[in-house]
Design a protein around this motif. Structure first.
Motif, PDB file in Angstrom:
ATOM      1  N   ILE A   1      17.384  40.296 -67.144  1.00 61.95           N
ATOM      2  CA  ILE A   1      18.548  41.169 -67.245  1.00 61.95           C
ATOM      3  C   ILE A   1      18.891  41.801 -66.001  1.00 61.95           C
ATOM      4  CG2 ILE A   1      20.110  42.493 -68.456  1.00 61.95           C
ATOM      5  CD1 ILE A   1      18.826  41.454 -70.976  1.00 61.95           C
ATOM      6  N   ALA A   2      17.778  42.612 -65.760  1.00 59.00           N
ATOM      7  CA  ALA A   2      17.919  43.707 -64.614  1.00 59.00           C
ATOM      8  C   ALA A   2      18.075  42.950 -63.192  1.00 59.00           C
ATOM      9  CB  ALA A   2      16.986  44.664 -64.437  1.00 59.00           C
ATOM     10  N   ALA A   3      17.143  41.561 -63.120  1.00 61.64           N
ATOM     11  CA  ALA A   3      17.215  41.058 -62.111  1.00 61.64           C
ATOM     12  C   ALA A   3      18.579  40.232 -61.605  1.00 61.64           C
ATOM     13  CB  ALA A   3      16.078  40.228 -62.047  1.00 61.64           C
ATOM     14  N   GLU A   4      18.976  39.810 -62.762  1.00 62.87           N
ATOM     15  CA  GLU A   4      20.134  38.896 -62.640  1.00 62.87           C
ATOM     16  C   GLU A   4      21.407  39.996 -62.325  1.00 62.87           C
ATOM     17  OE1 GLU A   4      23.245  36.374 -65.620  1.00 62.87           O
ATOM     18  OE2 GLU A   4      21.140  36.343 -65.942  1.00 62.87           O
ATOM     19  N   GLU A   5      21.391  41.101 -63.065  1.00 64.48           N
ATOM     20  CA  GLU A   5      22.508  42.245 -62.636  1.00 64.48           C
ATOM     21  C   GLU A   5      22.402  42.471 -61.327  1.00 64.48           C
ATOM     22  OE1 GLU A   5      22.179  45.274 -65.461  1.00 64.48           O
ATOM     23  OE2 GLU A   5      23.249  44.106 -66.936  1.00 64.48           O
ATOM     24  N   ALA A   6      21.018  42.623 -60.533  1.00 62.14           N
ATOM     25  CA  ALA A   6      21.106  42.941 -59.236  1.00 62.14           C
ATOM     26  C   ALA A   6      21.285  41.525 -58.119  1.00 62.14           C
ATOM     27  CB  ALA A   6      19.528  43.608 -58.989  1.00 62.14           C
ATOM     28  N   GLY A   7      21.402  40.580 -58.872  1.00 63.97           N
ATOM     29  CA  GLY A   7      21.391  39.189 -57.981  1.00 63.97           C
ATOM     30  C   GLY A   7      20.202  39.098 -57.220  1.00 63.97           C
ATOM     31  N   LEU A   8      19.069  39.279 -57.842  1.00 61.47           N
ATOM     32  CA  LEU A   8      17.739  38.854 -57.241  1.00 61.47           C
ATOM     33  C   LEU A   8      17.142  38.006 -58.151  1.00 61.47           C
ATOM     34  CD1 LEU A   8      16.777  42.458 -56.552  1.00 61.47           C
ATOM     35  CD2 LEU A   8      17.270  40.837 -55.031  1.00 61.47           C
ATOM     36  N   SER A   9      15.955  37.270 -57.876  1.00 58.28           N
ATOM     37  CA  SER A   9      15.255  36.408 -58.558  1.00 58.28           C
ATOM     38  C   SER A   9      14.366  37.263 -59.139  1.00 58.28           C
ATOM     39  CB  SER A   9      14.282  35.295 -57.533  1.00 58.28           C
ATOM     40  OG  SER A   9      13.458  36.313 -56.977  1.00 58.28           O
ATOM     41  N   LEU A  10      13.834  36.781 -60.276  1.00 59.12           N
ATOM     42  CA  LEU A  10      12.686  37.776 -61.197  1.00 59.12           C
ATOM     43  C   LEU A  10      11.786  38.153 -60.119  1.00 59.12           C
ATOM     44  CD1 LEU A  10      11.982  39.073 -63.765  1.00 59.12           C
ATOM     45  CD2 LEU A  10      11.008  36.980 -64.297  1.00 59.12           C
ATOM     46  N   SER A  11      11.199  37.262 -59.404  1.00 61.57           N
ATOM     47  CA  SER A  11      10.083  37.557 -58.433  1.00 61.57           C
ATOM     48  C   SER A  11      10.438  38.762 -57.412  1.00 61.57           C
ATOM     49  CB  SER A  11       9.803  36.312 -57.709  1.00 61.57           C
ATOM     50  OG  SER A  11       8.621  36.654 -56.870  1.00 61.57           O
TER      51      SER A  11
ATOM     52  N   LEU B   1       9.802  41.417 -70.264  1.00 62.85           N
ATOM     53  CA  LEU B   1      10.256  40.211 -69.502  1.00 62.85           C
ATOM     54  C   LEU B   1      11.783  39.960 -69.598  1.00 62.85           C
ATOM     55  CD1 LEU B   1       9.616  37.717 -67.667  1.00 62.85           C
ATOM     56  CD2 LEU B   1       9.127  36.535 -69.823  1.00 62.85           C
ATOM     57  N   ALA B   2      12.216  40.244 -70.784  1.00 63.36           N
ATOM     58  CA  ALA B   2      13.681  39.980 -71.191  1.00 63.36           C
ATOM     59  C   ALA B   2      14.712  40.993 -70.370  1.00 63.36           C
ATOM     60  CB  ALA B   2      13.976  40.222 -72.707  1.00 63.36           C
ATOM     61  N   ALA B   3      14.077  42.154 -70.343  1.00 62.65           N
ATOM     62  CA  ALA B   3      14.694  43.234 -69.798  1.00 62.65           C
ATOM     63  C   ALA B   3      14.707  43.197 -68.208  1.00 62.65           C
ATOM     64  CB  ALA B   3      14.203  44.769 -70.088  1.00 62.65           C
ATOM     65  N   ALA B   4      13.617  42.694 -67.729  1.00 62.74           N
ATOM     66  CA  ALA B   4      13.365  42.333 -66.412  1.00 62.74           C
ATOM     67  C   ALA B   4      14.337  41.251 -65.696  1.00 62.74           C
ATOM     68  CB  ALA B   4      12.037  42.179 -65.953  1.00 62.74           C
TER      69      ALA B   4
ATOM     70  N   TRP C   1      12.746  40.895 -57.837  1.00 58.42           N
ATOM     71  CA  TRP C   1      13.152  42.161 -58.819  1.00 58.42           C
ATOM     72  C   TRP C   1      11.811  42.813 -58.969  1.00 58.42           C
ATOM     73  CZ3 TRP C   1      12.070  44.481 -63.139  1.00 58.42           C
ATOM     74  CH2 TRP C   1      13.029  45.767 -63.470  1.00 58.42           C
ATOM     75  N   LEU C   2      10.952  41.977 -59.540  1.00 57.10           N
ATOM     76  CA  LEU C   2       9.655  42.566 -59.931  1.00 57.10           C
ATOM     77  C   LEU C   2       8.719  43.181 -58.745  1.00 57.10           C
ATOM     78  CD1 LEU C   2       8.187  39.789 -62.486  1.00 57.10           C
ATOM     79  CD2 LEU C   2       8.766  42.372 -62.811  1.00 57.10           C
ATOM     80  N   SER C   3       8.921  42.333 -57.615  1.00 58.97           N
ATOM     81  CA  SER C   3       8.214  43.067 -56.285  1.00 58.97           C
ATOM     82  C   SER C   3       8.772  44.148 -55.941  1.00 58.97           C
ATOM     83  CB  SER C   3       8.282  42.097 -55.308  1.00 58.97           C
ATOM     84  OG  SER C   3       7.796  42.597 -54.055  1.00 58.97           O
ATOM     85  N   GLN C   4      10.147  44.326 -55.989  1.00 60.91           N
ATOM     86  CA  GLN C   4      10.663  45.703 -55.860  1.00 60.91           C
ATOM     87  C   GLN C   4      10.252  46.869 -56.653  1.00 60.91           C
ATOM     88  OE1 GLN C   4      15.109  45.454 -55.378  1.00 60.91           O
ATOM     89  NE2 GLN C   4      14.983  44.206 -53.317  1.00 60.91           N
ATOM     90  N   ALA C   5      10.280  46.374 -57.808  1.00 61.92           N
ATOM     91  CA  ALA C   5       9.939  47.263 -58.970  1.00 61.92           C
ATOM     92  C   ALA C   5       8.522  47.701 -58.665  1.00 61.92           C
ATOM     93  CB  ALA C   5      10.195  46.912 -60.471  1.00 61.92           C
ATOM     94  N   ALA C   6       7.607  46.987 -58.323  1.00 62.65           N
ATOM     95  CA  ALA C   6       6.303  47.186 -57.923  1.00 62.65           C
ATOM     96  C   ALA C   6       6.054  48.204 -56.833  1.00 62.65           C
ATOM     97  CB  ALA C   6       5.407  46.137 -57.847  1.00 62.65           C
ATOM     98  N   GLN C   7       6.794  47.806 -55.826  1.00 59.02           N
ATOM     99  CA  GLN C   7       6.850  48.962 -54.520  1.00 59.02           C
ATOM    100  C   GLN C   7       7.233  50.091 -54.973  1.00 59.02           C
ATOM    101  OE1 GLN C   7       9.620  46.717 -51.915  1.00 59.02           O
ATOM    102  NE2 GLN C   7       7.784  45.264 -51.395  1.00 59.02           N
TER     103      GLN C   7
END
Length: 82
Positions: free
Chosen positions: A20-30, A15-18, A32-38
């Motif tokens: 950070i990655a979402a923030e760096e990508a300028g995305l909401s966590l939701s 969760l912590a890594a996600a 970012w997780l959706s893109q990662a799942a896709q």
């Protein structure tokens, strides 16, 4: 595309890594997780296709694998650390 709200459980470090990655990508966590799942689903489908092909035609040769690696490198779609 329709969006469905769900609940998921993640390990704390994941969760912590996600986050950070979402923030760096300028995305909401939701988002970012959706893109990662896709992305993961596309990879899984690709590996399934490879297994199906190899079951019918035989395993790829080392030369074929090396050529595929070269093409992926030239296209910049494979991390250099692979």
């Amino acid at each position: 595309m329709a969006v469905r709200k769900i609940s998921v459980s993640l390990e704390e470090d994941t969760l912590a890594a996600a986050r950070i990655a979402a923030e760096e990508a300028g995305l909401s966590l939701s988002a970012w997780l959706s893109q990662a799942a896709q992305h993961a689903a596309k990879l899984a489908a690709g590996w399934a296709a490879v297994r199906e092909y190899e079951a019918e035609a035989g395993a790829f040769t080392q030369e074929e694998i090396a050529r595929a690696d070269q093409i992926l490198d030239e296209l910049g779609v494979r991390p250099a650390a692979w």
